[in-house]
Write a protein that holds these residues in place. Structure first.
Motif, PDB file in Angstrom:
ATOM      1  N   GLY A  37      -1.725   5.891  -4.390  1.00 32.13           N
ATOM      2  CA  GLY A  37      -0.382   5.713  -4.937  1.00 32.13           C
ATOM      3  C   GLY A  37       0.691   5.795  -3.869  1.00 32.13           C
ATOM      4  O   GLY A  37       1.621   4.986  -3.828  1.00 32.13           O
ATOM      5  N   ASN A  38       0.570   6.780  -2.986  1.00 32.77           N
ATOM      6  CA  ASN A  38       1.534   6.896  -1.895  1.00 32.77           C
ATOM      7  C   ASN A  38       1.464   5.703  -0.943  1.00 32.77           C
ATOM      8  O   ASN A  38       2.488   5.252  -0.414  1.00 32.77           O
ATOM      9  N   ALA A  39       0.249   5.205  -0.721  1.00 33.73           N
ATOM     10  CA  ALA A  39       0.088   4.051   0.166  1.00 33.73           C
ATOM     11  C   ALA A  39       0.822   2.831  -0.390  1.00 33.73           C
ATOM     12  O   ALA A  39       1.403   2.049   0.371  1.00 33.73           O
ATOM     13  N   LEU A  40       0.813   2.668  -1.704  1.00 30.55           N
ATOM     14  CA  LEU A  40       1.553   1.564  -2.309  1.00 30.55           C
ATOM     15  C   LEU A  40       3.046   1.647  -1.987  1.00 30.55           C
ATOM     16  O   LEU A  40       3.723   0.634  -1.832  1.00 30.55           O
ATOM     17  N   ALA A  41       3.543   2.883  -1.868  1.00 33.82           N
ATOM     18  CA  ALA A  41       4.967   3.064  -1.598  1.00 33.82           C
ATOM     19  C   ALA A  41       5.336   2.742  -0.157  1.00 33.82           C
ATOM     20  O   ALA A  41       6.437   2.263   0.113  1.00 33.82           O
ATOM     21  N   VAL A  42       4.423   2.994   0.797  1.00 27.64           N
ATOM     22  CA  VAL A  42       4.803   2.894   2.210  1.00 27.64           C
ATOM     23  C   VAL A  42       4.179   1.728   2.954  1.00 27.64           C
ATOM     24  O   VAL A  42       4.702   1.284   3.987  1.00 27.64           O
ATOM     25  N   ASP A  43       3.057   1.210   2.477  1.00 28.50           N
ATOM     26  CA  ASP A  43       2.290   0.240   3.263  1.00 28.50           C
ATOM     27  C   ASP A  43       3.049  -1.055   3.521  1.00 28.50           C
ATOM     28  O   ASP A  43       3.198  -1.483   4.666  1.00 28.50           O
TER      29      ASP A  43
END
Length: 491
Positions: free
Chosen positions: A368-374
């Motif tokens: 979920g966090n990766a979706l925000a920053v990637d």
């Protein structure tokens, strides 16, 4: 690349600042501290009669102008991002003692008497936890990157990945330690951005040289410490209507009223200049007010994206709800550095322990966090490169520590300080390289080990700064504070 990336700064005597600045300072117009640092060293304010602060010039030819520092609060798992360890899956469920890697827990190696601690359910934290993400090789370099970061992976040939970092604070004070190089138990020390701000002059007289975006927890909220609040970052929001605290007058004035006020201030300032002809500290404070006044126009313009194309906004993920907030911060970072801001510090997931702190449900947390920053990070690298800015901008992607090879509870990983990864790009570094390594289960930094200040030393090197020449009287730093340049990743 040309080394002449700095611009000479004004060096007029402090006495020449007498006048309207004196009056503005005494009136206290509410912008205290917003941009004092740039003005303190622009005005040449010394701490004693035998010592002078830096003159704003680099110590040797710099390779870069600016740094964009991206920090993922909470502890990104290196094994589910940039350092794949298939042995974790092969031996999943076994204790480390039951694998060929039992030696990694040698107390002498860890400088700890005991690492394995039963959790509330009686489980052992050294039972290996399988990889929660797939990995692929990317680009001509073949760097392996987690499937959770496809946009960063698309930029593999722009990256320099250091897989052998270590630190000493096993709790989230390590956020401060990564920024400053020192354990919180040692006291409070300036962070890297503050040292850069302290050492180099301004590239844009209308913008602060050190900017902070994103939420910061109290233990990581200040920057300058013994250098003084002058070298704290200026906190900004991505809001064109209200990007900085005290950035707007409480009431509006007509142009006529404004003109009358300016004329009156001019007359009173002349009187004040006679009364206080030599007060450099006061002059510097007022200079900060004046910069803050100029920022009222310049900062909102930078964070107003209406001039950016739809394609560019999409590149940063502004069209997706999951990546819009972080994407706006990174697009603003690009706009700041192209206007001459020296150091942009961006926090993702700040607050409490940090959003990446995955003691349980690691897969859901990190994906979920990766979706925000990637996508924003991938877009930033591509956008900087196509504009010719990546070579003069050093981008850093870091987290305070990694996460354990073993499981915590049923589906998480604990904090891990003995080995983790940092990614860098641009800034005169080699592209598409991996440096250093952890062991086969990601426990220890095993090859080309680097304490966190080695990242600092590398960044300062590229900016043309020698940290030892920045030391101030009575504040001699430990050798480890300075770090060692990672020359293997410099082009």
């Amino acid at each position: 690349m040309s080394g002449n990336l700095w611009q000479p700064q004004p060096s007029g005597a402090a006495a020449s600042l007498a006048g309207r600045r004196r009056f503005l300072a005494d009136m206290g117009l509410g912008f205290t501290g917003l941009a004092l640092g740039a003005m303190l060293h622009r005005d040449g304010i010394a701490r004693d009669s035998t010592w002078s602060p830096p003159d704003g010039k680099p110590h040797f030819p710099p390779q870069v102008k600016s740094v964009i520092w991206l920090f993922l609060n909470g502890g990104l798992s290196h094994m589910e991002s940039f350092d794949p360890k298939p042995m974790l899956t092969k031996y999943a469920g076994k204790t480390i003692d039951e694998t060929p890697f039992a030696a990694v827990q040698d107390p002498k190696k860890l400088a700890l008497e005991r690492l394995v601690v039963p959790d509330a359910n009686g489980n052992q934290r050294n039972k290996l936890y399988p990889l929660q993400a797939g990995f692929k090789k990317h680009g001509e370099s073949g760097i392996e990157i987690s499937d959770w970061f496809p946009h960063i992976a698309r930029n593999a040939d722009r990256l320099a990945v250091v897989r052998s970092l270590w630190t000493t604070d096993s709790n989230h004070g390590a956020q401060t330690q990564f920024h400053s190089g020192r354990h919180r138990n040692d006291g409070e020390f300036p962070n890297l951005g503050a040292w850069v701000h302290y050492g180099l002059g301004s590239l844009n007289e209308n913008l602060p040289q050190f900017i902070s975006l994103g939420k910061r927890e109290y233990w990581n909220k200040q920057d300058g410490h013994y250098l003084g609040p002058a070298h704290d970052a200026t906190p900004l929001r991505i809001d064109p209507q209200n990007p900085l605290d005290f950035g707007r007058p409480e009431r509006t004035f007509s142009p006529e009223a404004h003109g009358i006020g300016v004329d009156l201030l001019g007359q009173l300032n002349a009187l004040r200049g006679v009364e206080y002809p030599d007060d450099p500290a006061l002059a510097a404070r007022v200079a900060s007010y004046e910069l803050a006044f100029r920022m009222q126009k310049s900062v909102p313009e930078v964070v107003d994206f209406t001039q950016e194309t739809a394609e560019c906004q999409k590149l940063y993920g502004l069209d997706q709800p999951h990546s819009k907030a972080f994407g706006m911060q990174l697009l603003a970072a690009r706009r700041f550095v192209e206007r001459g801001v020296r150091f942009v510090q961006i926090q993702h997931g700040g607050g409490g322990a940090g959003a990446w702190d995955a003691h349980s449900r690691l897969k859901a947390n990190h994906s979920g966090n990766a979706l925000a920053v990637d996508q924003p990070i991938g877009g930033l690298l591509e956008d900087l490169d196509r504009r010719g800015l990546l070579d003069e901008t050093l981008v850093v992607l870091a987290s305070e520590f990694g996460r354990t090879p073993g499981t915590q509870g049923a589906d998480g990983r604990d904090h891990h300080i003995f080995g983790f990864s940092v990614c860098l790009a641009g800034g005169g570094l080699k592209r598409g390289v991996v440096h250093g390594a952890t062991d086969e289960i990601g426990f220890h930094a095993a090859e080309d080990r680097h304490y966190v200040t080695d990242i600092h030393a590398t960044i300062l090197q590229q900016l043309g700064l020698d940290s030892r020449r920045l030391e101030i009287p009575g504040r001699k730093r430990l050798d480890i504070d300075h770090g060692e340049v990672i020359r293997e990743i410099i082009a």
